[in-house]
Scaffold this motif. Structure first.
Motif, PDB file in Angstrom:
ATOM      1  N   GLN A 120       0.842  -1.198   0.000  1.00  0.00           N
ATOM      2  CA  GLN A 120       0.000   0.000   0.000  1.00  0.00           C
ATOM      3  C   GLN A 120       0.879   1.250   0.000  1.00  0.00           C
ATOM      4  N   SER A 121       0.282   2.363  -0.365  1.00  0.00           N
ATOM      5  CA  SER A 121       0.978   3.646  -0.343  1.00  0.00           C
ATOM      6  C   SER A 121       1.301   4.030   1.098  1.00  0.00           C
ATOM      7  N   CYS A 122       2.463   4.608   1.299  1.00  0.00           N
ATOM      8  CA  CYS A 122       2.860   5.083   2.623  1.00  0.00           C
ATOM      9  C   CYS A 122       2.444   6.539   2.806  1.00  0.00           C
ATOM     10  N   GLY A 123       2.749   7.389   1.835  1.00  0.00           N
ATOM     11  CA  GLY A 123       2.399   8.794   1.957  1.00  0.00           C
ATOM     12  C   GLY A 123       2.819   9.605   0.747  1.00  0.00           C
ATOM     13  N   ARG A 124       2.029  10.600   0.446  1.00  0.00           N
ATOM     14  CA  ARG A 124       2.315  11.470  -0.699  1.00  0.00           C
ATOM     15  C   ARG A 124       2.448  12.939  -0.302  1.00  0.00           C
ATOM     16  N   ASP A 125       2.238  13.237   0.984  1.00  0.00           N
ATOM     17  CA  ASP A 125       2.369  14.618   1.454  1.00  0.00           C
ATOM     18  C   ASP A 125       3.042  14.613   2.820  1.00  0.00           C
ATOM     19  N   PRO A 126       4.363  14.600   2.862  1.00  0.00           N
ATOM     20  CA  PRO A 126       5.282  14.765   1.741  1.00  0.00           C
ATOM     21  C   PRO A 126       5.438  13.470   0.941  1.00  0.00           C
ATOM     22  N   MET A 127       5.875  13.622  -0.302  1.00  0.00           N
ATOM     23  CA  MET A 127       6.107  12.469  -1.171  1.00  0.00           C
ATOM     24  C   MET A 127       7.297  11.681  -0.617  1.00  0.00           C
ATOM     25  N   THR A 128       7.081  10.406  -0.397  1.00  0.00           N
ATOM     26  CA  THR A 128       8.106   9.580   0.234  1.00  0.00           C
ATOM     27  C   THR A 128       8.520   8.430  -0.668  1.00  0.00           C
ATOM     28  N   GLY A 129       9.464   7.660  -0.185  1.00  0.00           N
ATOM     29  CA  GLY A 129       9.934   6.471  -0.875  1.00  0.00           C
ATOM     30  C   GLY A 129      11.237   6.710  -1.599  1.00  0.00           C
ATOM     31  N   VAL A 188      10.491   0.744   5.570  1.00  0.00           N
ATOM     32  CA  VAL A 188       9.547   0.783   6.698  1.00  0.00           C
ATOM     33  C   VAL A 188       8.686   2.032   6.605  1.00  0.00           C
ATOM     34  N   CYS A 189       7.375   1.845   6.490  1.00  0.00           N
ATOM     35  CA  CYS A 189       6.452   2.986   6.453  1.00  0.00           C
ATOM     36  C   CYS A 189       6.189   3.435   7.882  1.00  0.00           C
ATOM     37  N   ALA A 190       6.837   4.514   8.271  1.00  0.00           N
ATOM     38  CA  ALA A 190       6.795   5.003   9.646  1.00  0.00           C
ATOM     39  C   ALA A 190       5.984   6.294   9.759  1.00  0.00           C
ATOM     40  N   VAL A 191       5.315   6.432  10.894  1.00  0.00           N
ATOM     41  CA  VAL A 191       4.585   7.653  11.221  1.00  0.00           C
ATOM     42  C   VAL A 191       5.464   8.428  12.198  1.00  0.00           C
ATOM     43  N   MET A 192       5.936   9.584  11.771  1.00  0.00           N
ATOM     44  CA  MET A 192       6.895  10.353  12.548  1.00  0.00           C
ATOM     45  C   MET A 192       6.336  10.813  13.897  1.00  0.00           C
ATOM     46  N   THR A 193       7.200  10.754  14.905  1.00  0.00           N
ATOM     47  CA  THR A 193       6.891  11.281  16.237  1.00  0.00           C
ATOM     48  C   THR A 193       7.973  12.291  16.599  1.00  0.00           C
ATOM     49  N   ARG A 194       7.676  13.169  17.534  1.00  0.00           N
ATOM     50  CA  ARG A 194       8.684  14.132  17.987  1.00  0.00           C
ATOM     51  C   ARG A 194       9.909  13.407  18.540  1.00  0.00           C
ATOM     52  N   THR A 223      14.839  19.578   9.260  1.00  0.00           N
ATOM     53  CA  THR A 223      15.295  20.806   8.618  1.00  0.00           C
ATOM     54  C   THR A 223      15.023  20.747   7.115  1.00  0.00           C
ATOM     55  N   PRO A 224      14.328  21.757   6.586  1.00  0.00           N
ATOM     56  CA  PRO A 224      14.085  21.793   5.138  1.00  0.00           C
ATOM     57  C   PRO A 224      15.390  21.830   4.353  1.00  0.00           C
ATOM     58  N   ARG A 225      15.395  21.112   3.227  1.00  0.00           N
ATOM     59  CA  ARG A 225      16.524  21.120   2.290  1.00  0.00           C
ATOM     60  C   ARG A 225      15.952  21.390   0.909  1.00  0.00           C
ATOM     61  N   PRO A 226      15.596  22.660   0.632  1.00  0.00           N
ATOM     62  CA  PRO A 226      14.935  22.996  -0.631  1.00  0.00           C
ATOM     63  C   PRO A 226      15.720  22.600  -1.870  1.00  0.00           C
ATOM     64  N   GLU A 227      17.043  22.548  -1.756  1.00  0.00           N
ATOM     65  CA  GLU A 227      17.853  22.164  -2.912  1.00  0.00           C
ATOM     66  C   GLU A 227      17.585  20.723  -3.345  1.00  0.00           C
ATOM     67  N   TYR A 228      16.988  19.927  -2.430  1.00  0.00           N
ATOM     68  CA  TYR A 228      16.602  18.546  -2.745  1.00  0.00           C
ATOM     69  C   TYR A 228      15.084  18.382  -2.820  1.00  0.00           C
ATOM     70  N   GLY A 229      14.354  19.496  -2.736  1.00  0.00           N
ATOM     71  CA  GLY A 229      12.898  19.429  -2.751  1.00  0.00           C
ATOM     72  C   GLY A 229      12.340  18.834  -1.470  1.00  0.00           C
ATOM     73  N   PHE A 230      13.098  18.931  -0.376  1.00  0.00           N
ATOM     74  CA  PHE A 230      12.696  18.349   0.907  1.00  0.00           C
ATOM     75  C   PHE A 230      12.300  19.464   1.864  1.00  0.00           C
ATOM     76  N   LEU A 231      11.055  19.438   2.314  1.00  0.00           N
ATOM     77  CA  LEU A 231      10.537  20.507   3.179  1.00  0.00           C
ATOM     78  C   LEU A 231      10.730  20.244   4.661  1.00  0.00           C
ATOM     79  N   GLY A 232      11.263  19.081   5.014  1.00  0.00           N
ATOM     80  CA  GLY A 232      11.423  18.713   6.420  1.00  0.00           C
ATOM     81  C   GLY A 232      10.186  17.979   6.911  1.00  0.00           C
ATOM     82  N   LEU A 233      10.388  17.072   7.843  1.00  0.00           N
ATOM     83  CA  LEU A 233       9.279  16.279   8.380  1.00  0.00           C
ATOM     84  C   LEU A 233       8.827  16.824   9.721  1.00  0.00           C
ATOM     85  N   LYS A 234       7.571  16.521  10.054  1.00  0.00           N
ATOM     86  CA  LYS A 234       7.004  16.901  11.345  1.00  0.00           C
ATOM     87  C   LYS A 234       6.219  15.717  11.889  1.00  0.00           C
TER      88      LYS A 234
END
Length: 121
Positions: free
Chosen positions: A13-22, A41-47, A62-73
């Motif tokens: 099954q899909s893990c997540g698309r917002d943010p796009m993962t995999g 491993v499809c993980a649900v992030m915790t603090r 931490t966002p890394r815009p140069e890689y299109g990565f907005l950071g996870l929460k």
């Protein structure tokens, strides 16, 4: 790409698309021999997990815009490296996992019984 099969032998099954993962950035924890980190491993992030990951050298917040990565929460779903999940489990900070979206190759490193301890309800 390896066959898209989860830890139960069913279609992955899909893990997540917002943010796009995999590894392939297709929303699924698909893998191949090119995926040296085994992002299976499809993980649900915790603090707690995000702080642990940053502490051990992999800052996922931490966002890394140069890689299109907005950071996870907290609450984001992310295809996590199997070894990092196992390390977090051993340290008592493993995130919850969606087993239906976790690739069967995760079982090469993590026993199913360990994954089941952290499965989302």
């Amino acid at each position: 790409m390896d066959e898209s099969v989860n830890v139960f032998g069913a279609p992955l099954q899909s893990c997540g698309r917002d943010p796009m993962t995999g590894f392939f950035r297709n929303g699924c924890c698909d893998t191949s021999d090119d995926d040296f980190g085994a992002h299976t491993v499809c993980a649900v992030m915790t603090r707690e997990f995000l702080a642990f990951s940053k502490y051990v050298g992999n800052d996922l917040t931490t966002p890394r815009p140069e890689y299109g990565f907005l950071g996870l929460k907290e609450g984001d779903r992310w295809c996590l490296c199997a070894s990092r999940f196992l390390q977090a489990h051993e340290e008592g900070v493993a995130p919850k996992v969606n087993l239906h979206a976790t690739h069967m190759r995760a079982l090469e490193l993590i026993p199913l019984t360990v994954l089941e301890l952290h499965q989302i309800e």
